[in-house]
Design a protein around this motif. Structure first.
Motif, short mmCIF file in Angstrom:
data_model
loop_
_atom_site.label_atom_id
_atom_site.label_comp_id
_atom_site.label_asym_id
_atom_site.label_seq_id
_atom_site.Cartn_x
_atom_site.Cartn_y
_atom_site.Cartn_z
N LYS A 8 1.36 -4.95 4.62
CA LYS A 8 2.35 -3.91 4.29
C LYS A 8 3.75 -4.54 4.23
CE LYS A 8 -0.59 -0.56 6.52
NZ LYS A 8 -0.74 0.80 6.95
N HIS A 96 -3.36 2.58 -2.56
CA HIS A 96 -3.26 2.78 -1.10
C HIS A 96 -2.64 4.15 -0.84
CE1 HIS A 96 -2.04 2.30 3.06
NE2 HIS A 96 -2.92 1.30 3.14
N GLU A 168 -10.41 4.52 3.29
CA GLU A 168 -9.37 4.55 4.32
C GLU A 168 -8.96 6.00 4.58
OE1 GLU A 168 -7.15 0.59 4.60
OE2 GLU A 168 -6.14 1.77 3.09
N GLY A 174 -2.94 3.62 10.75
CA GLY A 174 -1.75 3.45 11.58
C GLY A 174 -1.68 4.41 12.76
N SER A 214 -7.09 1.72 11.39
CA SER A 214 -7.08 1.38 12.82
C SER A 214 -8.30 0.56 13.24
CB SER A 214 -6.96 2.65 13.67
OG SER A 214 -5.74 3.30 13.39
N LEU A 233 -10.49 -3.45 5.73
CA LEU A 233 -9.11 -3.62 5.25
C LEU A 233 -8.25 -3.30 6.47
CD1 LEU A 233 -7.12 -4.25 3.00
CD2 LEU A 233 -7.27 -1.87 2.25
N GLY A 235 -4.74 -3.22 8.64
CA GLY A 235 -3.29 -3.16 8.60
C GLY A 235 -2.68 -3.83 9.82
N SER A 236 -2.31 -3.05 10.83
CA SER A 236 -1.50 -3.62 11.92
C SER A 236 -2.21 -4.77 12.64
CB SER A 236 -1.08 -2.52 12.90
OG SER A 236 -2.18 -2.04 13.58
C1 PEP Z 1 -4.09 0.13 5.96
O1 PEP Z 1 -3.02 0.72 5.82
O2 PEP Z 1 -4.65 -0.40 4.98
C2 PEP Z 1 -4.66 0.09 7.31
C3 PEP Z 1 -5.94 -0.02 7.41
O3 PEP Z 1 -3.77 0.17 8.37
P1 PEP Z 1 -4.12 0.16 9.94
O4 PEP Z 1 -5.20 -0.87 10.17
O5 PEP Z 1 -2.83 -0.21 10.60
O6 PEP Z 1 -4.58 1.53 10.29
#
Ligand code: PEP
Length: 260
Positions: A8, A96, A168, A174, A214, A233, A235-236
């Motif tokens: 991101k 996304h 997702e 998030g 998450s 996939l 994110g954080s």
């Molecule tokens: C994302 O936004 O692609 C994602 C999976 O974020 P997170 O893992 O932070 O929830």
């Protein structure tokens, strides 16, 4: 199993380069072979070149987080598919939920970008997922099906390696609250079914379906061991090498378990 990081809009370029370098170093010296695990990193545009350089000697593909549907032109602030391929991108994340929400991207926009990605041999990671409200009103499957159908309208896929779909759920992104493995599997089966109707079983079975929302090392095993979940996939958790590679270790354990 594909483990893809979506950075991101995080980190400056030196920080991003340092993270990619740590990942590359650990992959070249790690005690885990990560057999059967494919890696991808999708950093912000300005990081692409330095991340590509950092992972040059390890099998990590690099992708962008979005792109424009035209080759070139007066589109201030945008980046095109030929620009992405010219630096060595393999993947591009499209649709996304943050782009759908903050930039009003529609399924038709995603569809145009998917077609453009195909023209330039970029592999689209098409993101789909329902909001909490849609889930609570029993519409999750129909919303996700409509997003898949919209993104892939008039798109033919002969090589399953030419497409990735990421489920997702918006409520899990998030928030620290991932979907339960069974909930995620149910939606992945819907997507697999849709792809089967569209492209036939042989292709659909081999299109990687990623779960995103998450995913962390502690919940990755349960999610990745579902039959229709082919990766994550992330994110954080992709912003720290330990957590990103910790998820890859879980993926490796799932693969070992299924082949033993
Ligand atoms: C994302 O936004 O692609 C994602 C999976 O974020 P997170 O893992 O932070 O929830």
């Amino acid at each position: 199993m594909l483990i893809a990081g979506n950075w991101k809009m995080n980190m400056d370029v030196p920080e991003g380069r340092a993270l990619a370098q740590v990942i590359a170093d650990r992959l070249s010296t790690h005690s885990h072979s990560f057999d059967g695990v494919d890696f991808a990193i999708c950093p912000p545009f300005v990081h692409l070149q330095s991340v590509i350089d950092a992972v040059d000697s390890v099998p990590v593909a690099v992708g962008a987080q979005d792109m424009h549907a035209e080759d070139e032109g007066a589109y201030t602030g945008d980046v095109s598919a030929p620009m992405l391929t010219s630096v060595g991108c393999h993947y591009v994340i499209l649709g996304h939920s943050e782009r759908r929400e903050y930039y009003d991207e529609t399924d038709a926009d995603v569809n145009r970008k998917v077609k453009q990605a195909q023209v330039h041999d970029l592999v689209p990671i098409v993101c789909v997922g329902e909001t909490l409200e849609q889930r609570e009103s029993g519409e999750a499957a129909s919303v996700v099906r409509a997003q898949v159908d919209g993104a892939l309208a008039d798109v033919s896929i002969e090589d399953p390696g030419g497409l990735v779909v990421a489920y997702e759920p918006v409520w899990a992104i998030g928030t620290g609250e991932s979907a339960a493995p069974e909930q995620a599997q149910e939606m992945h089966a819907v997507i697999r079914g849709d792809l089967t109707e569209r492209y036939g079983a042989a292709v659909a079975a081999n299109v990687p379906l990623l779960y995103g929302g998450s995913m962390k090392p502690h919940n990755a095993y349960g999610l990745l061991s579902q039959p229709d979940i082919d990766g994550g996939l992330i994110g954080s958790a992709s912003l720290q090498a330990d957590r990103f590679l910790g998820i890859a270790e879980e993926a490796e354990s799932v693969l070992k378990e299924t082949t033993s």
